[in-house]
Write an enzyme that holds these catalytic residues in place. Structure first.
Site, short mmCIF file in Angstrom:
data_model
loop_
_atom_site.label_atom_id
_atom_site.label_comp_id
_atom_site.label_asym_id
_atom_site.label_seq_id
_atom_site.Cartn_x
_atom_site.Cartn_y
_atom_site.Cartn_z
NE ARG A 1 -2.69 -12.57 -1.61
CZ ARG A 1 -2.25 -12.50 -2.87
NH1 ARG A 1 -3.07 -12.68 -3.85
NH2 ARG A 1 -1.02 -12.19 -3.12
NE ARG B 1 -8.03 -10.34 -6.16
CZ ARG B 1 -7.14 -10.68 -7.10
NH1 ARG B 1 -7.21 -10.13 -8.29
NH2 ARG B 1 -6.22 -11.57 -6.84
NE ARG C 1 -8.32 -3.40 -4.57
CZ ARG C 1 -8.28 -2.73 -5.71
NH1 ARG C 1 -8.75 -1.50 -5.77
NH2 ARG C 1 -7.78 -3.26 -6.80
CG ASP D 1 1.34 -7.08 -2.28
OD1 ASP D 1 0.34 -7.78 -2.52
OD2 ASP D 1 2.42 -7.20 -2.88
CE1 TYR E 1 5.50 -10.65 -8.61
CE2 TYR E 1 6.47 -11.54 -6.61
CZ TYR E 1 5.48 -11.55 -7.57
OH TYR E 1 4.46 -12.45 -7.48
O1 1CP Z 1 -5.08 -11.90 3.53
C1 1CP Z 1 -3.86 -11.91 3.32
O2 1CP Z 1 -3.21 -12.93 3.01
C2 1CP Z 1 -3.09 -10.63 3.57
C3 1CP Z 1 -2.81 -9.81 2.46
C4 1CP Z 1 -1.80 -10.18 1.37
C5 1CP Z 1 -0.61 -10.93 1.42
C6 1CP Z 1 -0.05 -11.74 2.57
C7 1CP Z 1 -1.92 -9.67 0.06
C8 1CP Z 1 -3.02 -8.84 -0.42
N1 1CP Z 1 -0.78 -10.02 -0.63
C9 1CP Z 1 0.02 -10.80 0.16
C10 1CP Z 1 1.33 -11.38 -0.17
C11 1CP Z 1 1.77 -11.44 -1.59
N2 1CP Z 1 1.66 -10.49 -2.57
C12 1CP Z 1 2.51 -12.53 -2.13
C13 1CP Z 1 2.95 -13.73 -1.34
C14 1CP Z 1 1.88 -14.75 -1.24
C15 1CP Z 1 1.58 -15.48 -2.51
O3 1CP Z 1 2.44 -16.26 -2.97
O4 1CP Z 1 0.48 -15.25 -3.04
C16 1CP Z 1 2.78 -12.24 -3.48
C17 1CP Z 1 3.54 -13.10 -4.47
C18 1CP Z 1 2.25 -10.95 -3.74
C19 1CP Z 1 2.32 -10.18 -5.01
C20 1CP Z 1 0.97 -9.89 -5.51
N3 1CP Z 1 0.18 -8.90 -5.03
C21 1CP Z 1 0.22 -10.62 -6.46
C22 1CP Z 1 0.71 -11.87 -7.21
C23 1CP Z 1 1.13 -11.52 -8.58
C24 1CP Z 1 1.77 -12.66 -9.33
O5 1CP Z 1 2.99 -12.64 -9.48
O6 1CP Z 1 1.06 -13.57 -9.75
C25 1CP Z 1 -1.03 -10.01 -6.57
C26 1CP Z 1 -2.15 -10.36 -7.49
C27 1CP Z 1 -1.05 -8.93 -5.63
C28 1CP Z 1 -2.18 -8.02 -5.31
C29 1CP Z 1 -2.91 -8.34 -4.06
N4 1CP Z 1 -2.30 -8.45 -2.83
C30 1CP Z 1 -3.25 -8.71 -1.87
C31 1CP Z 1 -4.54 -8.75 -2.53
C32 1CP Z 1 -5.85 -8.99 -1.84
C33 1CP Z 1 -4.30 -8.53 -3.89
C34 1CP Z 1 -5.37 -8.40 -4.96
C35 1CP Z 1 -5.40 -6.99 -5.44
C36 1CP Z 1 -6.74 -6.31 -5.58
O7 1CP Z 1 -7.50 -6.13 -4.61
O8 1CP Z 1 -7.02 -5.87 -6.71
#
Ligand code: 1CP
Length: 355
Positions: free
Chosen positions: A30, A34, A43, A79, A157
Site C-alpha cells: 500500500r 490514502r 481520488r 486491486d 470475498y
Molecule cells: O500500493 C499498493 O500496495 C498497490 C495497490 C493495492 C494493492 C496491492 C491496492 C489499492 N489494493 C491492493 C491489494 C488488496 N486489496 C488486498 C491485499 C492486500 C491486503 O491484505 O491489504 C486486499 C485484501 C484488497 C481488498 C481491498 N481493497 C480492501 C480491504 C478490505 C477488507 O476486507 O478489509 C480495501 C479497503 C480496498 C480498496 C483499496 N485498494 C487499494 C487502495 C489504495 C484502496 C483504498 C480505496 C480508496 O482509495 O478509497
C-alpha cells in the site's frame, strides 16, 4: 516483449533470487494510497475503480510514492478484486467501509453465473496496459511489481460480499460444500495463471500473490483449500515465465511457513506476528523472506523507527531479505515517517554488510 528502458536498480530482483546485495531492497505494501495527500487529491476527482481502469491515472498513482521516497520497487496501482469483476461479479468501493459485492455467491448453483477463465483474463486488458505505461514511465528507475489475490482470499470475498472479521459464510462453504469450493478455487486459479503470465508479458518484473485471509483457516483447511492452488498457480506461471520472481504473502499463516517454502515461490512474505529468526529456521534457506515491521511502528518518533528497523534487520540477518512492513500502510500514516523507515533500511542494512 516490448522494448522497455534499461533497469538501473535490480536490488530486489537479486534479493528475491537469494543473490548477495550491498543493502536490503525495500518497498511497502500500500505504498500508493490514502496516506499520500496527492493520492487523496486525485481520488477526490475519480472513483477508485475509474483510477484502476484508466492506465494513465493508474500509472500516475503508482509513481506517486517514488517521487518522495527512495523505494526499490513500484507496485502497480490496482486491486485484487478486479479478478472477481472479470469473472462477472459486480464490486463497488464504498467510501469509509471498503469493497461491497451487491450479489455475492449464495450457493454452489451460483458458480454457473461466473464467466470462463479465457473471457475473464481477456477482460483485464486495462491492467496489462497500465503495467506497460507505468514500466515505460518508470524509465528503469526500479522494477515494477504485478500482483493478484490468492484463490482462497478471492473466494472469501466472492462469497462474503465484502470484508469481514470472521469470513464465516465463506468458511462455511469449505465444510458444507467442499466439492463446489474446490471447483470455485480451481476456476479462480485458472484465471490467475493466465492473468499473471500476461502481467509479466506487459512489463511486471516480479509478481506477488496476496493470501490476506490465509490466517482464518485451520492448518488442515489451508493444506486442502489454499496450498494446492497456490502451488498450482506458481507452477504454471514458473513454467511459462521462468525468469520472473514470485512472492507469496499468506497473512497469518505462520503455521504454514515450511509448506509455503516448498510451494514454488522465490520469496515468502511475513506479517509482523512472526519472529524473523524463527521464520528463517522454518523455511531452512529454501526461499528469501520479505517483511515484516509492524506498520504501527511508523507512528513512533524517527529515533524509535530507526531502532525498530535495526532490530528487524538484525533478526533477518544480511542477505535474502526484502524489507517491507508486515502488512499495508494505513491512511493515517505520516509520509515523512514512511520516508524515515525507508532511509533507515538503506543506511542500516548497508552498515550490516561491511565491504
Ligand atoms: O500500493 C499498493 O500496495 C498497490 C495497490 C493495492 C494493492 C496491492 C491496492 C489499492 N489494493 C491492493 C491489494 C488488496 N486489496 C488486498 C491485499 C492486500 C491486503 O491484505 O491489504 C486486499 C485484501 C484488497 C481488498 C481491498 N481493497 C480492501 C480491504 C478490505 C477488507 O476486507 O478489509 C480495501 C479497503 C480496498 C480498496 C483499496 N485498494 C487499494 C487502495 C489504495 C484502496 C483504498 C480505496 C480508496 O482509495 O478509497
Amino acid at each position: 516483449m516490448p522494448d522497455f528502458p534499461l533497469l538501473k536498480n535490480d536490488l530486489i530482483l537479486r534479493a528475491a533470487r537469494g543473490e548477495p546485495t550491498e543493502r536490503a531492497p525495500v518497498w511497502i505494501m500500500r505504498q500508493a494510497g490514502r496516506y499520500l495527500p496527492e493520492y487523496r487529491a486525485l481520488r477526490a476527482e475519480d472513483e477508485f475503480f475509474t483510477v484502476v481502469r484508466t492506465p494513465e491515472l493508474a500509472a500516475e498513482v503508482t509513481l506517486q510514492p517514488l517521487e518522495r521516497i527512495p523505494l526499490d520497487a513500484a507496485i502497480i496501482f490496482s486491486d485484487i478484486l478486479v479478478v472477481p469483476q472479470a469473472l462477472g461479479m459486480e464490486v463497488e468501493m464504498v467510501k469509509g467501509t471498503g469493497p461491497h459485492f451487491p450479489r455475492p455467491l449464495d450457493g454452489p448453483a451460483d458458480l454457473d453465473r461466473l464467466r470462463s477463465p479465457e473471457d475473464a483474463a481477456g477482460d483485464l486488458e486495462y491492467v496489462y496496459t497500465a503495467l506497460s505505461v507505468t514500466r515505460r514511465q518508470l524509465g528503469g528507475r526500479v522494477p515494477l511489481i504485478g500482483f493478484c489475490g490468492a484463490p482462497w482470499t478471492l473466494m472469501a470475498y466472492m462469497i462474503e460480499g465484502g470484508g469481514s472479521k470472521t469470513f464465516a459464510r465463506s468458511k462455511a462453504w469449505l465444510y458444507a460444500h467442499p466439492e463446489a469450493s474446490h471447483r470455485l478455487l480451481q476456476r479462480i486459479t485458472d484465471v490467475l495463471a493466465g492473468y499473471l503470465v500476461r502481467q509479466a508479458d506487459a512489463g511486471a518484473q516480479l509478481l506477488q500473490v496476496f493470501d490476506s485471509w490465509a490466517g482464518l483457516l485451520t492448518p488442515a483447511a489451508f493444506r486442502s483449500f489454499a496450498l494446492p492452488y497456490l502451488r498450482d498457480l506458481a507452477g504454471r506461471v514458473r513454467a511459462e515465465r521462468p525468469g520472473v520472481p514470485l512472492i507469496v504473502f499468506a497473512r497469518g499463516a505462520n503455521y504454514a511457513l515450511p509448506d509455503l517454502a516448498e510451494a514454488g515461490y522465490d520469496v515468502v512474505g511475513l506479517d509482523w506476528t512472526v519472529d524473523p529468526a524463527e521464520a528463517r529456521a522454518a523455511v531452512a534457506g529454501r526461499v528469501a523472506l520479505q517483511g515484516n515491521l509492524d506498520p504501527c511502528a511508523l507512528y513512533a518518533s524517527p529515533a524509535v523507527i530507526r531502532e525498530e528497523v535495526e532490530r528487524m534487520l538484525d533478526a533477518f540477518g544480511p542477505g535474502a531479505h526484502i524489507a517491507n512492513l508486515g502488512h499495508g500502510l494505513h491512511p493515517t500514516h505520516d509520509p515523512a515517517h514512511v520516508g524515515v523507515f525507508v532511509e533507515a533500511v538503506h543506511e542500516l542494512s548497508a552498515a550490516q554488510r561491511p565491504g
